[in-house]
Design an enzyme around this catalytic site. Structure first.
Site, PDB file in Angstrom:
ATOM      1  CE  LYS A 100      -4.280  -1.688   1.986  1.00 47.00           C
ATOM      2  NZ  LYS A 100      -3.970  -3.101   1.736  1.00 47.00           N
ATOM      3  CG  ASP A 137      -2.982  -3.826  -1.931  1.00 42.43           C
ATOM      4  OD1 ASP A 137      -2.919  -4.689  -2.821  1.00 42.43           O
ATOM      5  OD2 ASP A 137      -2.956  -4.096  -0.711  1.00 42.43           O
ATOM      6  NE  ARG A 189      -4.985  -7.742  -5.908  1.00 37.20           N
ATOM      7  CZ  ARG A 189      -4.338  -7.124  -4.914  1.00 37.20           C
ATOM      8  NH1 ARG A 189      -4.917  -6.185  -4.209  1.00 37.20           N
ATOM      9  NH2 ARG A 189      -3.095  -7.443  -4.652  1.00 37.20           N
ATOM     10  CB  ALA A 194     -12.405  -2.562   0.499  1.00 35.15           C
ATOM     11  CB  THR A 231     -14.675 -11.383  -6.549  1.00 38.48           C
ATOM     12  OG1 THR A 231     -15.966 -11.285  -5.950  1.00 38.48           O
ATOM     13  CG2 THR A 231     -14.717 -12.432  -7.651  1.00 38.48           C
ATOM     14  CB  ILE A 295     -16.068  -6.079  10.492  1.00 35.59           C
ATOM     15  CG1 ILE A 295     -15.186  -6.995  11.340  1.00 35.59           C
ATOM     16  CG2 ILE A 295     -17.398  -5.851  11.203  1.00 35.59           C
ATOM     17  CD1 ILE A 295     -14.736  -6.373  12.625  1.00 35.59           C
ATOM     18  CB  ALA A 296     -17.351  -2.823   6.474  1.00 36.35           C
ATOM     19  CD  GLU A 297     -14.731  -7.035   2.382  1.00 32.84           C
ATOM     20  OE1 GLU A 297     -13.882  -6.266   1.946  1.00 32.84           O
ATOM     21  OE2 GLU A 297     -14.475  -8.204   2.752  1.00 32.84           O
TER      22      GLU A 297
HETATM   23  P1  FDA Z   1     -19.255  -9.238  -2.253  1.00 29.77           P
HETATM   24  O1  FDA Z   1     -18.882  -8.406  -1.060  1.00 29.77           O
HETATM   25  O2  FDA Z   1     -20.328  -8.764  -3.162  1.00 29.77           O
HETATM   26  O3  FDA Z   1     -19.579 -10.690  -1.755  1.00 29.77           O
HETATM   27  C1  FDA Z   1     -20.032 -11.704  -2.620  1.00 29.77           C
HETATM   28  C2  FDA Z   1     -20.213 -12.991  -1.836  1.00 29.77           C
HETATM   29  O4  FDA Z   1     -18.938 -13.457  -1.411  1.00 29.77           O
HETATM   30  C3  FDA Z   1     -21.017 -12.838  -0.552  1.00 29.77           C
HETATM   31  O5  FDA Z   1     -22.393 -12.928  -0.788  1.00 29.77           O
HETATM   32  C4  FDA Z   1     -20.482 -13.972   0.271  1.00 29.77           C
HETATM   33  O6  FDA Z   1     -21.086 -15.164  -0.156  1.00 29.77           O
HETATM   34  C5  FDA Z   1     -19.019 -13.995  -0.103  1.00 29.77           C
HETATM   35  N1  FDA Z   1     -18.175 -13.164   0.811  1.00 29.77           N
HETATM   36  C6  FDA Z   1     -17.757 -11.896   0.591  1.00 29.77           C
HETATM   37  N2  FDA Z   1     -16.980 -11.446   1.600  1.00 29.77           N
HETATM   38  C7  FDA Z   1     -16.942 -12.441   2.498  1.00 29.77           C
HETATM   39  C8  FDA Z   1     -16.327 -12.584   3.772  1.00 29.77           C
HETATM   40  N3  FDA Z   1     -15.581 -11.608   4.313  1.00 29.77           N
HETATM   41  N4  FDA Z   1     -16.503 -13.754   4.424  1.00 29.77           N
HETATM   42  C9  FDA Z   1     -17.221 -14.766   3.859  1.00 29.77           C
HETATM   43  N5  FDA Z   1     -17.826 -14.682   2.659  1.00 29.77           N
HETATM   44  C10 FDA Z   1     -17.696 -13.551   2.002  1.00 29.77           C
HETATM   45  N6  FDA Z   1     -10.285  -3.616  -2.249  1.00 29.77           N
HETATM   46  C11 FDA Z   1      -9.732  -2.416  -2.550  1.00 29.77           C
HETATM   47  O7  FDA Z   1     -10.415  -1.388  -2.470  1.00 29.77           O
HETATM   48  N7  FDA Z   1      -8.402  -2.338  -2.924  1.00 29.77           N
HETATM   49  C12 FDA Z   1      -7.621  -3.450  -3.052  1.00 29.77           C
HETATM   50  O8  FDA Z   1      -6.435  -3.331  -3.414  1.00 29.77           O
HETATM   51  C13 FDA Z   1      -8.206  -4.718  -2.747  1.00 29.77           C
HETATM   52  N8  FDA Z   1      -7.482  -5.863  -2.847  1.00 29.77           N
HETATM   53  C14 FDA Z   1      -8.114  -7.083  -2.709  1.00 29.77           C
HETATM   54  C15 FDA Z   1      -7.418  -8.263  -2.951  1.00 29.77           C
HETATM   55  C16 FDA Z   1      -8.079  -9.483  -2.902  1.00 29.77           C
HETATM   56  C17 FDA Z   1      -7.338 -10.744  -3.190  1.00 29.77           C
HETATM   57  C18 FDA Z   1      -9.481  -9.525  -2.608  1.00 29.77           C
HETATM   58  C19 FDA Z   1     -10.240 -10.817  -2.594  1.00 29.77           C
HETATM   59  C20 FDA Z   1     -10.155  -8.367  -2.320  1.00 29.77           C
HETATM   60  C21 FDA Z   1      -9.495  -7.148  -2.347  1.00 29.77           C
HETATM   61  N9  FDA Z   1     -10.168  -5.963  -2.056  1.00 29.77           N
HETATM   62  C22 FDA Z   1      -9.563  -4.761  -2.345  1.00 29.77           C
HETATM   63  C23 FDA Z   1     -11.496  -6.001  -1.393  1.00 29.77           C
HETATM   64  C24 FDA Z   1     -12.652  -5.912  -2.378  1.00 29.77           C
HETATM   65  O9  FDA Z   1     -12.719  -4.615  -2.920  1.00 29.77           O
HETATM   66  C25 FDA Z   1     -13.992  -6.254  -1.700  1.00 29.77           C
HETATM   67  O10 FDA Z   1     -14.227  -5.356  -0.658  1.00 29.77           O
HETATM   68  C26 FDA Z   1     -14.044  -7.668  -1.145  1.00 29.77           C
HETATM   69  O11 FDA Z   1     -13.434  -8.581  -1.999  1.00 29.77           O
HETATM   70  C27 FDA Z   1     -15.511  -8.105  -0.949  1.00 29.77           C
HETATM   71  O12 FDA Z   1     -16.184  -8.112  -2.172  1.00 29.77           O
HETATM   72  P2  FDA Z   1     -16.432  -9.446  -3.024  1.00 29.77           P
HETATM   73  O13 FDA Z   1     -15.905  -9.198  -4.377  1.00 29.77           O
HETATM   74  O14 FDA Z   1     -15.868 -10.626  -2.370  1.00 29.77           O
HETATM   75  O15 FDA Z   1     -18.006  -9.524  -3.211  1.00 29.77           O
END
Ligand code: FDA
Length: 310
Positions: A100, A137, A189, A194, A231, A295-297
């Protein structure tokens, strides 16, 4: 994200930003963070790499910490990442790390140069020496321009095989950013995003964010570049698999990335099906910001905190 989830996320990120809550959780919540954090030290983090490798899952190491305001702390963070690269290399592990720029002095001018970029340059140079890869990141929207500018300079200097960055689908600007990076043939990526961002710069509805996510991934893959599909959303993951099959995109052109401690069984299942899967493994002591975003996710994650605190 239902309306409830949207409100929950906003409230959770706002509460996490409150200094009294930060004090309480920092004092009481350390053990709880263990679900998402591999340990305090490089040695513990390396242990986690070995453990995941036994399930065919690759690593992406992240030294926790963000937003430092003095050069000494920024340089110390950079030195700690360099130390980790050395230890990984010594253990026979190809470095793949995320950094970061806000933790490395981004926005601070030292000898006429952005300190975040100078520190990132030291880190990418060392990673390249070891045949490794560094991902920049993406943080809140105020840092996107400067992060992409740093990425461009480092990619031109070291090549896309050694440095990549992140685009967030919730930002309106990301599709344009994708096109502006095209000439670099970047390793990107794609994430949803987030941070708590205003509606002036970021979409607020899950269907819009998900649709933008798919567009970014599909366009990047069709252009022939390497894509890190980061994701936990199985709907998107299955759609990407189908898209790749339909367009003849080989499995070697993309990988799935998820966070350490999240959907571990799913990660193993994808790896067993022959997909490249990489776990983003945070380590170190500065876990508060990272943990509060997790936690917020997901409302269910609050239960871990409450159970632990009570
Ligand atoms: P979403 O939040 O829509 O969730 C989809 C489904 O996934 C949920 O319904 C649930 O089933 C499952 N799920 C999601 N989160 C879960 C949890 N914590 N525990 C269990 N199940 C869960 N962001 C950013 O702003 N800058 C960055 O550089 C990065 N880098 C990064 C790297 C990697 C490898 C990942 C996986 C994520 C990031 N992020 C990030 C975070 C990203 O922006 C996002 O906040 C999270 O991945 C959550 O979103 P999802 O895509 O998982 O989908």
């Amino acid at each position: 994200m239902s309306r409830f989830d949207q409100i929950y996320r906003k409230v959770a990120l706002t509460i996490a930003g409150n200094s009294a809550v930060e004090r309480l959780l920092s004092e009481q919540g350390k053990g709880l963070a263990g679900r998402f954090v591999a340990g305090d030290t490089p040695a513990q983090a390396i242990e986690a790499i070995h453990k995941l490798a036994r399930s065919g899952i690759l690593h992406n190491m992240d030294l926790l910490g963000e937003f430092v305001s003095d050069p000494a702390s920024a340089n110390a963070n950079a030195d700690a990442v360099l130390q980790m690269l050395n230890e990984m290399h010594a253990a026979g592990i190809r470095p793949y790390n995320s950094i970061k720029l806000s933790a490395l002095g981004q926005g601070q001018q030292v000898n006429g140069h952005d300190l975040g970029e100078s520190n990132a340059r030291r880190i990418v140079a060392r990673a390249k020496e070891f045949g490794g890869f560094i991902n920049l990141d993406m943080e809140d929207h105020t840092r996107v321009d400067i992060t992409l500018a740093t990425f461009r300079r480092l990619a031109e200097e070291f090549g896309h095989a050694h440095v990549g960055t992140v685009l967030q689908s919730y930002l309106y600007r990301s599709e344009e950013d994708l096109r502006s990076l095209e000439d670099l043939r970047p390793n990107l990526r794609i994430v949803k995003g987030a941070y708590l961002e205003p509606a002036t710069v970021a979409m607020q509805n899950k269907p819009d964010i998900d649709a933008a996510y798919r567009r970014l991934v599909y366009e990047h893959l069709k252009a022939g570049h390497y894509c890190n599909v980061a994701t936990h959303d199985h709907h998107i993951i299955y759609d990407v698999m189908h898209f790749a099959l339909a367009y003849g995109i080989p499995k070697s052109q993309f990988e799935f990335q998820m966070l350490y401690g999240v959907r571990e069984d799913f990660q193993k299942e994808l790896a067993a099906q022959g997909y490249t899967v990489r776990s983003y493994i945070p380590y170190g002591t500065e876990w508060y910001g990272y943990y509060s975003r997790r936690i917020a996710e997901r409302p269910q994650n609050v239960m871990f905190v409450l159970r632990g605190l009570l």
